[in-house]
Design a protein around this motif. Structure first.
Motif, PDB file in Angstrom:
ATOM      1  N   ARG A   7       0.619  -1.292   0.019  1.00 22.32           N
ATOM      2  CA  ARG A   7      -0.360  -0.100   0.021  1.00 22.32           C
ATOM      3  C   ARG A   7       0.667   1.209  -0.191  1.00 22.32           C
ATOM      4  NH1 ARG A   7      -3.940   0.472   5.102  1.00 22.32           N
ATOM      5  NH2 ARG A   7      -3.753   2.845   4.014  1.00 22.32           N
TER       6      ARG A   7
ATOM      7  N   PHE B 144     -18.447  14.135 -13.001  1.00 21.04           N
ATOM      8  CA  PHE B 144     -19.423  13.348 -13.228  1.00 21.04           C
ATOM      9  C   PHE B 144     -18.339  11.795 -13.613  1.00 21.04           C
ATOM     10  CE2 PHE B 144     -24.363  12.811 -12.476  1.00 21.04           C
ATOM     11  CZ  PHE B 144     -24.385  14.149 -11.411  1.00 21.04           C
TER      12      PHE B 144
ATOM     13  N   ARG C 129     -17.967  11.430  -9.087  1.00 19.41           N
ATOM     14  CA  ARG C 129     -18.588  11.941  -7.847  1.00 19.41           C
ATOM     15  C   ARG C 129     -18.214  11.710  -6.638  1.00 19.41           C
ATOM     16  NH1 ARG C 129     -24.844  12.340  -8.339  1.00 19.41           N
ATOM     17  NH2 ARG C 129     -24.554   9.933  -9.676  1.00 19.41           N
TER      18      ARG C 129
ATOM     19  N   THR D 119     -15.700  11.037  -5.093  1.00 20.92           N
ATOM     20  CA  THR D 119     -14.147  10.611  -5.507  1.00 20.92           C
ATOM     21  C   THR D 119     -12.627  11.167  -5.174  1.00 20.92           C
ATOM     22  OG1 THR D 119     -13.792  11.050  -7.783  1.00 20.92           O
ATOM     23  CG2 THR D 119     -14.830   8.753  -6.669  1.00 20.92           C
ATOM     24  N   LEU D 120     -11.641  11.469  -4.718  1.00 26.56           N
ATOM     25  CA  LEU D 120     -11.153  12.257  -4.686  1.00 26.56           C
ATOM     26  C   LEU D 120     -10.188  12.798  -6.358  1.00 26.56           C
ATOM     27  CD1 LEU D 120      -9.024  14.171  -2.472  1.00 26.56           C
ATOM     28  CD2 LEU D 120      -7.487  12.037  -2.811  1.00 26.56           C
ATOM     29  N   TRP D 121      -9.885  11.465  -6.157  1.00 19.14           N
ATOM     30  CA  TRP D 121      -9.713  11.743  -8.100  1.00 19.14           C
ATOM     31  C   TRP D 121      -9.794  11.951  -8.573  1.00 19.14           C
ATOM     32  CZ3 TRP D 121      -4.203  12.867  -8.415  1.00 19.14           C
ATOM     33  CH2 TRP D 121      -3.588  12.229  -6.303  1.00 19.14           C
TER      34      TRP D 121
ATOM     35  N   LEU E 174      -9.031  13.701 -13.142  1.00 22.50           N
ATOM     36  CA  LEU E 174      -9.556  13.160 -14.470  1.00 22.50           C
ATOM     37  C   LEU E 174     -10.673  13.399 -14.852  1.00 22.50           C
ATOM     38  CD1 LEU E 174      -8.449  10.052 -15.468  1.00 22.50           C
ATOM     39  CD2 LEU E 174     -10.019   9.178 -14.858  1.00 22.50           C
TER      40      LEU E 174
ATOM     41  N   ARG F  43     -21.846   6.695 -12.042  1.00 25.61           N
ATOM     42  CA  ARG F  43     -21.439   6.891 -10.920  1.00 25.61           C
ATOM     43  C   ARG F  43     -20.142   7.197 -11.172  1.00 25.61           C
ATOM     44  NH1 ARG F  43     -20.698   1.933  -7.508  1.00 25.61           N
ATOM     45  NH2 ARG F  43     -20.234   3.610  -5.889  1.00 25.61           N
TER      46      ARG F  43
ATOM     47  N   LEU G 181     -14.097   6.347 -11.740  1.00 25.73           N
ATOM     48  CA  LEU G 181     -13.302   5.442 -10.846  1.00 25.73           C
ATOM     49  C   LEU G 181     -14.103   4.619  -9.883  1.00 25.73           C
ATOM     50  CD1 LEU G 181     -11.287   8.897  -9.972  1.00 25.73           C
ATOM     51  CD2 LEU G 181     -10.514   6.730 -11.360  1.00 25.73           C
TER      52      LEU G 181
ATOM     53  N   ILE H  40     -15.015   1.631 -11.697  1.00 22.17           N
ATOM     54  CA  ILE H  40     -13.247   0.683 -12.286  1.00 22.17           C
ATOM     55  C   ILE H  40     -13.821  -0.006 -10.734  1.00 22.17           C
ATOM     56  CG2 ILE H  40     -11.305   0.739 -12.352  1.00 22.17           C
ATOM     57  CD1 ILE H  40     -10.805   2.909 -14.268  1.00 22.17           C
ATOM     58  N   GLU H  41     -13.702   0.647  -9.734  1.00 23.67           N
ATOM     59  CA  GLU H  41     -14.197   0.037  -8.108  1.00 23.67           C
ATOM     60  C   GLU H  41     -14.814  -0.439  -8.135  1.00 23.67           C
ATOM     61  OE1 GLU H  41     -15.555   1.918  -5.412  1.00 23.67           O
ATOM     62  OE2 GLU H  41     -15.031   0.583  -3.816  1.00 23.67           O
TER      63      GLU H  41
ATOM     64  N   LEU I  73     -14.057  -4.126 -10.322  1.00 30.08           N
ATOM     65  CA  LEU I  73     -12.564  -4.668  -9.769  1.00 30.08           C
ATOM     66  C   LEU I  73     -13.152  -5.500  -8.462  1.00 30.08           C
ATOM     67  CD1 LEU I  73      -9.980  -2.416  -9.943  1.00 30.08           C
ATOM     68  CD2 LEU I  73     -10.203  -4.488 -11.288  1.00 30.08           C
TER      69      LEU I  73
ATOM     70  N   ARG J 144     -12.733  -9.441  -7.856  1.00 30.41           N
ATOM     71  CA  ARG J 144     -11.804 -10.290  -6.564  1.00 30.41           C
ATOM     72  C   ARG J 144     -13.144 -11.213  -6.121  1.00 30.41           C
ATOM     73  NH1 ARG J 144      -6.670  -8.781  -5.092  1.00 30.41           N
ATOM     74  NH2 ARG J 144      -5.966  -7.156  -7.202  1.00 30.41           N
TER      75      ARG J 144
ATOM     76  N   ARG K 120     -12.458 -14.883  -5.607  1.00 30.77           N
ATOM     77  CA  ARG K 120     -12.723 -15.369  -3.917  1.00 30.77           C
ATOM     78  C   ARG K 120     -13.787 -16.240  -4.520  1.00 30.77           C
ATOM     79  NH1 ARG K 120     -13.740 -11.164  -0.476  1.00 30.77           N
ATOM     80  NH2 ARG K 120     -12.723  -9.519  -1.859  1.00 30.77           N
TER      81      ARG K 120
END
Lengths: 352, 417, 292
Positions: A2, A251, A255, A257-259, A263, A302, A305, A308-309, A312, A316, A320
């Motif tokens: 991290r 948008f 919305r 989010t930090l980055w 972007l 949304r 970013l 994408i989250e 992902l 995951r 799993r």
């Protein structure tokens, strides 16, 4: 591994600071100046529109207020070293915030719909005032700012660095908000305002604070823009398309989010300038803009970013889950039951 | 919602990637020093860049400017080009936005490295654009930025390609009125002015001269651009009963003022509209051809002008774009004149670089299809416009006598006749 | 005094036209809780349609209304189905604002591509005539515009109060859950309601084109006026919108006549702020669940 957010943020800032030293051409620095402007404004809008869930459609009014405030303070065309307008920016920001405060108080007492109506009406009122208050703003004839006395070779640099500073301010505030009680309050307001009030969140105070900070930053960017352009007119300083750009960028990136807003600004501002220049007389400018907007809202509601989250996270989870079933399957087949072993041999490569 | 650590990592990565992409793009272009060379070799094309409003609010006039530039390039190339070099126009769209216009001239000058630049449409865009040109020592011939703020910048590289600064376009009307015998001059005047960088100053210039000559101002109103309803304003004009109505107007409000006056059944003895009344097809179609008789306006180019190159221009325009001499927008003529000036400098000095253009144009007069042009040190032209009047459904130059095709009609006849 | 009364007459006549436009907007809000920021753009689009029918076929704008109404109704239904229905309920109020704004931009872009950006106006033979009644000027066009607006509003009221569809609409406005329980298909009502709002814009468009010069960007001024009217009248109340339109128009006209035309533009904003300070639900809006 991290990477701590401080390092990530620091790395980003370092890249920004060192970029101009690469000997970039003027037209590229010019592009970066505009990208930074919109990145800062989108980040600021995000505080109100993204975190609090109140879509302000009138932020451009404060952009204009910032621009005209700076013009008013520098009516005398002679500058000592050219940096005075930058030093005065915090005052411009304060002016924006102070004007935003009562607007927020009046309009945020009501729902998001009415809030949007008030902000959009405020935008047109500010534009009308800019046209009508001749003595103050020059009216339709526009207002001039002193010519920045920077040498042609490094003209863009002071603007660039000031904007980097403003962007760090906006992003820093966003970051601090996200990690603080203030941020939680904002998010709870967005989720369900009545409940938030019910559990004791000081909704009005929190909303108004977010709005004032947001428009204060926007006003500062407006001031920098006015100085860079050199001459401002009411219909361009207070322009609904500026609000739309900010909203669209936030948008697009995501919305809350930090980055995300940054972007969105990089993609859209660079893309738009490039397209307008290269494609020349493509009359479909507005149509393309509107279609992109609609597609984002409908397909990527949304933003990039968070989407994408989500993907992902789904992957995951599936991985799993697959791993778990595979383990379970192995457990089953690892037993010494001759039937199952034969079965396995028959399936996979056998041992005979 | 608040981000998870994973998202923060990802989003940071995405932004850094995007930033790297930008940097790569920058480096590639930084090393790409190609583009139009500034070498004086006679066979390299002469690339002239300009940003014009092909979309957005100024689009219709922007396209007229484009036609003017393209037409000139076509005509001069047919004659062998400028100093043997074929002209290439590189025209880009600024979507009527000052932000974009700054970027466009940055790109034209620093990325595409054009040889020369021409100006955009409208003073609003000319002011920021001219600063960019000044920074890199490019000459700035511009056909459409003639408001006072343009000249207040005191740029020596700027040349407004029209006979006079726009605010002076009403002066020729004042000249004519004040030249009349005292008993025929108007005694009272009303002023209806659009709040706009050009329209209002034009009317104000006239008012200053009229008041100095003793013509009493009985009503004045400056109205905002969004005004749609002129009944309130024109009713007050009617109540004041002026001899002369001076309108500092653009197009739409000019039409509305005339229509409202017709409805109110009031016809002043003298009527001047700075704009709107000078468009040969639009005006009669909007207000009714029978209502145009006697209304005056100001113009630079007009069909049938005998100024340098005007006939050739009109003929070439009709051949390339169709229509008739009456459908030619003045903006096209003004844009064409920019090209004429480049030709003239090249012929006179044998050189065609920015410094030469700047120093040459500041001296002497230069013939164009708008008349002979000359400039002061801040780019303001020192000539004057023509006074034109509607007679028999056509626009006719009536003053000064040197270019007049007919005598001015006064007092203005009543509506419908 | 003369100027004042002339202003009042003008305000009332113009108010009728704005009432027609605002009624569609407030209806859409009432049914779907969506603020339609594209209402102004739809009016302008209808103006262009009427203009084209007039210049190509000589069809009088008033007579063009049946044609434009049908076209715009279809457009409205299309917009609802394509862009508003896919929005998830949680996001709807936030996103619908942006969606309708994007639709407004889309319409504006389409209009500037199709007709360019010069101002247009519909110049019928009677466009310049006026009557003089007791010393006051009443332009013919404005009078007929007012008359038409009254007729159209009357039709709207009849539709809402005397037909089954109208009852379904009013039920949905008052209480969507109960309406659904009683068998009203909310989605169908939404789509048709949006279409109806667009249809009122169509009628208003013909009239608007006769009264004022317009171009593709005219919708901005229009929408800000409409929004103030709708808030003043109370979001969702058609009757409120009508009364509010007349009030706002008349106040604007009085300010223009007595103070100056420049400040009449501010009138509607001042009224909006006053309303929000004193009575946020507007004249006839309801202080209902989760509202204000």
């Amino acid at each position: 591994m991290r990477v701590p957010s401080i390092l990530r943020g620091g790395g980003f800032v370092a890249v920004l600071l060192l970029l101009p030293l690469l000997g970039l051409q003027h037209w590229f620095l010019n592009l970066l100046v505009f990208v930074l402007m919109y990145a800062t404004m989108s980040s600021a809008w995000n505080l109100v529109g993204g975190f609090a869930g109140y879509p302000s459609l009138g932020h451009a009014a404060f952009f204009g207020i910032g621009a005209y405030s700076l013009a008013l303070m520098f009516k005398d065309p002679v500058l000592a070293n050219g940096y005075e307008p930058f030093f005065v920016l915090p005052v411009v920001g304060l002016i924006g915030a102070l004007i935003g405060w009562p607007i927020a108080l009046i309009s945020m007492r009501t729902r998001a719909d009415v809030f949007a109506i008030v902000t959009i009406t405020f935008l047109f009122v500010v534009q009308t005032l800019a046209f009508n208050l001749h003595d103050l703003t020059g009216g339709a004839q526009g207002a001039a700012l002193p010519v920045p006395p920077f040498p042609a070779a490094s003209f863009e640099l002071p603007f660039y660095y000031v904007l980097v500073l403003l962007l760090c301010l906006a992003m820093g505030l966003t970051f601090a908000t996200m990690r603080s009680k203030l941020g939680l309050s904002l998010v709870s307001i967005r989720a369900d305002e009545d409940k938030a009030r019910g559990i004791g969140v000081r909704t009005t105070g929190v909303k108004v604070l977010a709005f004032s900070v947001s428009v204060g930053i926007t006003a500062m960017v407006g001031g920098v823009w006015a100085y860079y352009e050199g001459f401002i007119y009411p219909q361009f300083a207070v322009d609904p398309l500026v609000t739309i750009a900010m909203v669209l960028m936030t948008f697009l990136g995501g919305r809350g989010t930090l980055w995300g807003p940054v972007l969105g600004a990089v993609i859209l501002e660079a893309g738009q300038q490039y397209l307008t220049y290269q494609l020349g007389a493509v009359q479909l400018y507005l149509i393309v803009y509107a279609l992109i907007f609609l597609m984002i809202i409908l397909l990527l509601p949304r933003g990039i970013l968070p989407t994408i989250e989500d993907r992902l996270r789904q992957r995951r989870r599936r991985q799993r889950a697959d791993a778990a079933t595979a383990d379970a399957a192995l457990d089953l087949t690892a037993g010494s039951d001759p039937v199952t072993t034969d079965h396995v041999d028959a399936l996979g490569g056998g041992t005979t | 919602m608040l981000q998870s650590n994973r998202l923060r990592r990802r989003s940071g990565a995405v932004v850094v990637t995007a930033a790297l992409a930008l940097v790569l793009g920058a480096c590639t272009s930084a090393s790409n020093n190609g583009g139009a060379s500034a070498s004086p070799h006679s066979t390299t094309p002469l690339v002239i860049g300009a940003s014009i409003s092909l979309t957005g609010d100024f689009a219709d006039s922007g396209k007229a400017v484009q036609r003017g530039y393209d037409l000139w390039a076509q005509e001069v190339n047919a004659k062998g080009g400028v100093l043997g070099r074929q002209v290439q126009m590189k025209l880009v769209d600024d979507a009527s936005s000052p932000t974009q216009v700054v970027s466009n001239y940055q790109n034209l000058i620093n990325r595409d490295k054009v040889d020369l630049v021409f100006g955009p449409f409208s003073s609003l865009l000319t002011v920021p654009a001219s600063q960019v040109a000044k920074r890199y020592a490019y000459s700035f011939l511009e056909p459409a930025g003639g408001g006072p703020k343009v000249f207040a910048q005191n740029l020596d590289n700027l040349f407004f390609v029209q006979p006079a600064p726009v605010v002076k376009s009403g002066d020729v009307f004042a000249d004519w009125v004040l030249s009349l015998p005292a008993d025929q001059q108007p005694k009272t005047a009303a002023y209806t002015e659009l709040d706009d960088p050009f329209a209002s100053p034009i009317a104000e210039n006239i008012r200053a001269r009229f008041e100095a000559a003793g013509i009493k101002t009985v009503y004045k109103e400056v109205y905002p651009a969004e005004t749609q309803d002129f009944s309130a304003i024109m009713s007050k004009v009617v109540a004041a009963n002026p001899d002369v109505l001076v309108g500092g107007t653009q197009n739409e409000d000019a039409y509305a003022q005339v229509k409202t006056l017709v409805q109110l059944k009031f016809s002043p003895k003298f009527m001047f509209l700075s704009n709107g009344a000078n468009s040969p097809l639009e005006f009669p179609s909007k207000v009714g051809a029978q209502n145009t008789q006697g209304i005056m306006s100001a113009g630079d180019w007009f069909p049938g002008s005998t100024a340098f190159g005007s006939d050739a221009f009109a003929a070439a325009y009709i051949k390339t774009y169709g229509g008739s001499a009456d459908t030619i927008d003045n903006s096209s003529a003004e844009a064409f004149a920019c090209g004429q000036l480049i030709e003239a400098v090249a012929t006179k000095t044998g050189k065609i670089d920015n410094a030469t253009i700047i120093s040459s144009l500041h001296q002497g007069t230069w013939p164009t299809l708008l008349g002979d042009l000359s400039w002061g040190p801040n780019g303001a032209p020192s000539g004057s416009f023509n006074l034109i009047q509607w007679q028999g459904g056509k626009l006719v130059p009536v003053f000064p006598a040197a270019i007049a095709k007919a005598a001015p009609i006064y007092p203005k006849p009543n509506w419908g006749g | 005094m003369h100027a004042l009364i002339q202003g009042v007459i003008l305000g009332i006549l113009t108010g009728g036209v704005y009432a027609l436009m605002a009624s569609g907007q407030t209806l859409i809000f009432g049914i779907m809780k969506v603020v339609n920021l594209a209402q102004g753009a739809m009016v302008i689009m209808a103006s262009y349609l009427a203009y084209q029918l007039f210049t190509s076929f000589g069809l009088d704008p008033f007579l063009a209304i049946p044609v434009t109404t049908v076209i715009m109704f279809g457009l409205g239904v299309g917009v609802e189905l394509l862009f508003l229905r896919p929005l998830r309920r949680e996001d709807k109020s936030e996103l619908s604002l942006l969606v309708t704004f994007a639709v407004a931009l889309l319409i504006e872009g389409f209009l500037s591509v199709s007709w360019g950006t010069t101002y247009r106006s519909i110049n019928t033979g009677y466009a310049n005539s006026s009557w003089t009644v007791a010393g006051y000027q009443i332009t013919v066009v404005r009078f007929w515009a007012f008359a038409l607006s009254l007729v159209a509003l009357g039709l709207l009221f009849w539709l809402l109060n005397r037909t089954r569809f109208g009852r379904a609409v009013r039920a949905t406005v008052q209480n969507p859950e109960s309406a659904r329980l009683l068998g009203v298909e909310a989605q169908r009502v939404s789509a048709l309601g949006f279409g109806l709002g667009a249809a009122t814009a169509a009628a208003a468009g013909s009239v608007y084109g006769l009264l004022y010069p317009f171009y593709s960007g005219s919708h901005y001024d229009l929408i800000s006026r409409l929004l103030s009217i709708v808030v003043l009248g109370g979001l969702g109340s058609v009757g409120g919108a009508v009364i509010a339109a007349v009030i706002v128009s008349t106040s604007s006209a009085i300010v223009a006549a007595t103070i100056s035309p420049a400040w009449s533009e501010m009138t509607f904003f001042v009224i909006l702020i006053l309303v929000l300070l004193i009575r946020p639900q507007g004249l006839f809006g309801s202080v209902s669940r989760g509202a204000i």
